[in-house]
Each structure stands twice: as structure tokens, then as C-alpha cells.
Enzyme design. Structure first.
Site: not given
Length: 246
Positions: A194, A196, A104
């Protein structure tokens, strides 16, 4: 305190903080990465956090085993001093062939550091769980070739890589963003999505962005309904570890 110089250290470069309620319930950006990476680290490897906005010094890139760069609520185009200071550091890391994965903000920062352009997307914000598709180059890539041609990923960003650096390779894209993933060197990648994030974190971000998304004409309830697990995108993090010299 400066990080120790050690070739067995994978550094997570923290570029900002998540929302307070997200931190309280799920952990901050760096914690989300630690949760995915810690159990899969090569033997002898350790994780260290470098808080870029607060850390006065940076370790020599060539002394590190690898670098992961988090997302942020900051904007790369604002050119904050701490962010600009990372650009020559990342250039050094690329020259030294240190494995890097930017996410990001990290994606936009890497592209900007290597000669591209990152700024506000003309079509506005992209948020929610959306499909991402590999390019032919992505299918042939050593890291991304381990993913299916089409997979779902969590996204929340107002800025994008509008122009990729000369020589960078586009590995994935979708309807909103041509540059969902880029490769800059043999072991240097970045992604707009993302890997994560969990579904719960994605839903929390949609809650915070409800008004802005509605003003953009988005159906926020539909975005909530479409949130799902993203196992392929998440596995990108542990696949990245294979490119780190333990």
C-alpha cells in the site's frame, strides 16, 4: 452519475471502504490516494473517483489518461459481479495502453483479469511494515527502477497473486509473497503493498487485525513497533504520474 469521458482524467477506481474509524480519522481508500497524488498532478489533469461497486456504467478506457485501482476488504476470489465487470474493462485498458496502477485488491484483480490466479495465501495474512526487494527486472523497469533495491512498504492482505499471468514480469518480492509487484505492459503495473498508507493508517489496521494475527501466531506488539515511514514506496504514486499523457 457516469464519469465524463475526458483524456485529461485520472480515474481512481474505488473497490471498497476502509474501516469506519480509519475513514473518520484519515479518510477512505480513495482519499489516501488523493492526498498523495493531487499536488503532483500534471497541469490540466484532474482526479475523478469511480465507485466500482455502486457505479452502473464504466467510461471507455481509451478516453482516460490513467487508472489507479484501490484496495478493498472484498476478496477477488469471491467473484462479485461488480468486480468481474471490471475484468474486461481492464483488458480493454491494457490493449489501449492506458497507464494503470493496481494496489492490493487492484493488484490481485489485474492479475486475475489478465489470466493469473488470485486467492488466499497458504501461509495466511501478511500485515505491517515489511521489506520488499526488487528483482533484476524490477531494477531495470522504467517505474520501479527509480526505487532502491530494498525498501519498506505497508502491507495488509489475506489473498495474494498465487500465479502470475503468462507474460507478466515480477518486479518485486519478499519472504511472504513472490509477486509483490508485477508489470503487464509498457505502462501497466500492480503492487501488493500500500503506497498510499501512512504509518498511522497501518497501525489502525493492525489494531483491527490483532485477534486474527495472534491466531496466526504473529507477535502483534512487534508488528506495531516495526511500523515506520515508507517514503520510497509512497513515491511510487507520484513517479507513476510521469507515465500519464497530460
Amino acid at each position: 452519475m457516469p464519469l465524463p469521458s475526458a483524456v485529461n482524467t485520472l480515474v481512481i477506481v474505488k473497490t471498497g471502504d476502509a474501516f469506519a474509524d480509519v475513514i473518520a480519522t484519515h479518510g477512505d481508500f480513495e482519499t489516501l490516494f488523493e492526498n498523495q497524488l493531487a499536488t503532483a498532478l500534471p497541469s490540466g489533469m484532474r482526479l475523478e473517483i469511480l465507485n466500482a461497486p455502486r457505479e452502473p456504467s464504466l467510461p471507455a478506457p481509451a478516453t482516460l489518461a490513467g487508472i489507479v485501482i484501490t484496495g478493498s476488504h472484498s476478496m477477488v476470489s469471491d467473484a462479485e459481479p461488480w468486480s468481474e465487470r471490471l475484468k474486461p474493462w481492464l483488458q480493454q485498458a491494457l490493449s489501449a495502453n492506458v497507464p494503470i496502477l493496481g494496489v492490493c485488491y487492484g493488484h490481485q484483480l489485474m492479475a486475475s483479469a489478465f489470466g493469473g490466479l488470485s486467492d488466499y495465501h497458504p501461509d495466511g495474512r501478511e500485515s505491517g511494515t515489511h521489506a520488499v526487494q526488487l528483482t533484476p527486472e524490477g531494477q531495470a523497469d522504467a517505474l520501479f527502477g527509480q526505487l532502491p533495491m530494498r525498501f519498506f512498504a505497508h502491507l495488509t492482505h489475506a489473498q495474494s497473486v498465487l500465479e502470475k499471468p503468462e507474460g507478466a514480469t515480477v518486479l518485486a518480492s519478499n519472504a511472504h509473497d513472490t509477486h509483490q509487484a508485477l508489470r503487464y505492459g509498457p505502462r501497466q503495473w500492480s503492487v501488493q503493498f500500500h503506497p498510499e498508507f501512512t504509518p498511522a493508517v497501518m497501525r489502525a489496521y493492525l489494531e483491527h487485525q490483532t485477534e486474527a494475527l495472534q491466531q496466526q501466531g504473529m507477535d502483534v506488539e512487534a508488528l506495531h513497533r516495526s511500523v515506520q515511514d515508507t517514503p520510497e514506496a509512497t513515491r511510487l504514486l507520484t513517479h507513476f504520474l510521469a507515465f500519464i499523457d497530460a
